[in-house]
Design a protein around this motif. Structure first.
Motif, PDB file in Angstrom:
ATOM      1  N   ALA A  59      -9.930   2.143   6.713  1.00  0.00           N
ATOM      2  CA  ALA A  59      -8.567   2.102   6.167  1.00  0.00           C
ATOM      3  C   ALA A  59      -8.561   2.438   4.678  1.00  0.00           C
ATOM      4  O   ALA A  59      -7.708   3.203   4.202  1.00  0.00           O
ATOM      5  CB  ALA A  59      -7.954   0.724   6.414  1.00  0.00           C
ATOM      6  N   LEU A  60      -9.522   1.894   3.933  1.00  0.00           N
ATOM      7  CA  LEU A  60      -9.595   2.185   2.502  1.00  0.00           C
ATOM      8  C   LEU A  60     -10.010   3.629   2.248  1.00  0.00           C
ATOM      9  O   LEU A  60      -9.499   4.272   1.317  1.00  0.00           O
ATOM     10  CB  LEU A  60     -10.557   1.214   1.818  1.00  0.00           C
ATOM     11  CG  LEU A  60     -10.090  -0.241   1.783  1.00  0.00           C
ATOM     12  CD1 LEU A  60     -11.198  -1.141   1.254  1.00  0.00           C
ATOM     13  CD2 LEU A  60      -8.810  -0.401   0.974  1.00  0.00           C
ATOM     14  N   GLY A  94      -4.684   9.621  -1.480  1.00  0.00           N
ATOM     15  CA  GLY A  94      -4.272   9.403  -2.858  1.00  0.00           C
ATOM     16  C   GLY A  94      -3.393   8.178  -3.058  1.00  0.00           C
ATOM     17  O   GLY A  94      -2.592   8.128  -3.985  1.00  0.00           O
ATOM     18  N   LEU A  95      -3.560   7.176  -2.190  1.00  0.00           N
ATOM     19  CA  LEU A  95      -2.745   5.968  -2.260  1.00  0.00           C
ATOM     20  C   LEU A  95      -3.415   4.896  -3.114  1.00  0.00           C
ATOM     21  O   LEU A  95      -4.630   4.820  -3.191  1.00  0.00           O
ATOM     22  CB  LEU A  95      -2.524   5.402  -0.852  1.00  0.00           C
ATOM     23  CG  LEU A  95      -1.827   6.313   0.147  1.00  0.00           C
ATOM     24  CD1 LEU A  95      -1.810   5.662   1.528  1.00  0.00           C
ATOM     25  CD2 LEU A  95      -0.416   6.646  -0.318  1.00  0.00           C
ATOM     26  N   LYS A  96      -2.597   4.057  -3.715  1.00  0.00           N
ATOM     27  CA  LYS A  96      -3.062   2.843  -4.372  1.00  0.00           C
ATOM     28  C   LYS A  96      -3.003   1.720  -3.336  1.00  0.00           C
ATOM     29  O   LYS A  96      -2.268   1.803  -2.350  1.00  0.00           O
ATOM     30  CB  LYS A  96      -2.188   2.497  -5.584  1.00  0.00           C
ATOM     31  CG  LYS A  96      -2.436   3.416  -6.754  1.00  0.00           C
ATOM     32  CD  LYS A  96      -3.861   3.261  -7.235  1.00  0.00           C
ATOM     33  CE  LYS A  96      -4.139   3.987  -8.516  1.00  0.00           C
ATOM     34  NZ  LYS A  96      -5.527   3.825  -8.944  1.00  0.00           N
ATOM     35  N   VAL A  97      -3.758   0.652  -3.564  1.00  0.00           N
ATOM     36  CA  VAL A  97      -3.895  -0.427  -2.589  1.00  0.00           C
ATOM     37  C   VAL A  97      -3.518  -1.767  -3.218  1.00  0.00           C
ATOM     38  O   VAL A  97      -3.942  -2.079  -4.334  1.00  0.00           O
ATOM     39  CB  VAL A  97      -5.350  -0.493  -2.066  1.00  0.00           C
ATOM     40  CG1 VAL A  97      -5.584  -1.733  -1.214  1.00  0.00           C
ATOM     41  CG2 VAL A  97      -5.692   0.769  -1.286  1.00  0.00           C
ATOM     42  N   ILE A  98      -2.737  -2.540  -2.462  1.00  0.00           N
ATOM     43  CA  ILE A  98      -2.485  -3.942  -2.792  1.00  0.00           C
ATOM     44  C   ILE A  98      -3.027  -4.757  -1.622  1.00  0.00           C
ATOM     45  O   ILE A  98      -2.500  -4.670  -0.508  1.00  0.00           O
ATOM     46  CB  ILE A  98      -0.987  -4.232  -3.012  1.00  0.00           C
ATOM     47  CG1 ILE A  98      -0.470  -3.444  -4.211  1.00  0.00           C
ATOM     48  CG2 ILE A  98      -0.763  -5.747  -3.196  1.00  0.00           C
ATOM     49  CD1 ILE A  98       1.025  -3.578  -4.450  1.00  0.00           C
ATOM     50  N   LEU A 136      -9.089   1.833  -6.267  1.00  0.00           N
ATOM     51  CA  LEU A 136      -7.864   2.004  -5.470  1.00  0.00           C
ATOM     52  C   LEU A 136      -6.821   0.955  -5.786  1.00  0.00           C
ATOM     53  O   LEU A 136      -5.645   1.125  -5.438  1.00  0.00           O
ATOM     54  CB  LEU A 136      -8.198   1.917  -3.969  1.00  0.00           C
ATOM     55  CG  LEU A 136      -9.125   2.990  -3.408  1.00  0.00           C
ATOM     56  CD1 LEU A 136      -9.449   2.676  -1.951  1.00  0.00           C
ATOM     57  CD2 LEU A 136      -8.477   4.356  -3.522  1.00  0.00           C
ATOM     58  N   LEU A 137      -7.228  -0.143  -6.416  1.00  0.00           N
ATOM     59  CA  LEU A 137      -6.304  -1.254  -6.648  1.00  0.00           C
ATOM     60  C   LEU A 137      -5.172  -0.882  -7.595  1.00  0.00           C
ATOM     61  O   LEU A 137      -5.371  -0.179  -8.581  1.00  0.00           O
ATOM     62  CB  LEU A 137      -7.065  -2.460  -7.200  1.00  0.00           C
ATOM     63  CG  LEU A 137      -8.073  -3.088  -6.257  1.00  0.00           C
ATOM     64  CD1 LEU A 137      -8.871  -4.157  -6.987  1.00  0.00           C
ATOM     65  CD2 LEU A 137      -7.371  -3.662  -5.034  1.00  0.00           C
ATOM     66  N   LYS A 138      -4.009  -1.355  -7.262  1.00  0.00           N
ATOM     67  CA  LYS A 138      -2.838  -1.111  -8.100  1.00  0.00           C
ATOM     68  C   LYS A 138      -2.695  -2.247  -9.082  1.00  0.00           C
ATOM     69  O   LYS A 138      -2.922  -3.376  -8.791  1.00  0.00           O
ATOM     70  CB  LYS A 138      -1.582  -1.005  -7.234  1.00  0.00           C
ATOM     71  CG  LYS A 138      -0.361  -0.671  -8.055  1.00  0.00           C
ATOM     72  CD  LYS A 138       0.756  -0.226  -7.181  1.00  0.00           C
ATOM     73  CE  LYS A 138       1.901   0.234  -8.081  1.00  0.00           C
ATOM     74  NZ  LYS A 138       2.982   0.761  -7.315  1.00  0.00           N
TER      75      LYS A 138
END
Length: 90
Positions: free
Chosen positions: A57-58, A65-69, A88-90
């Motif tokens: 998933a990560l 190109g997504l950020k992750v919470i 990746l963390l927002k």
């Protein structure tokens, strides 16, 4: 070999193993993916299923190109243990 799929209609990454299915649920918020919870059936526990699921998933989030919470405690702990995903963390 089992593979992780992104079921966007259900907003879940899925890993099916036999009759069982592990999921990592998420919500999309623009260019951010919020992982809300991870579910691994008891029959699959202790086999690294959740780690395989979250790693895929990560990787998908990175590729898109997504950020992750990581609201899900398991996802947060996984990122803490694997510093290559901290960017990746927002």
């Amino acid at each position: 070999m089992e593979r992780v799929t992104d079921n966007r209609a259900e907003a879940e990454f899925e890993l099916a193993m036999g009759r069982h299915r592990a999921v990592a649920a998420y919500q999309m918020e623009g260019d951010t993916i919020v992982f809300t919870h991870t579910i691994v059936p008891k029959a699959l526990e202790g086999r690294g299923v959740a780690s395989k699921l979250i790693r895929a998933a990560l990787d998908s989030a990175r590729d898109r190109g997504l950020k992750v919470i990581p609201q899900c405690p398991f996802v947060a702990a996984f990122i803490e243990k694997h510093p290559e995903y901290r960017g990746l963390l927002k």
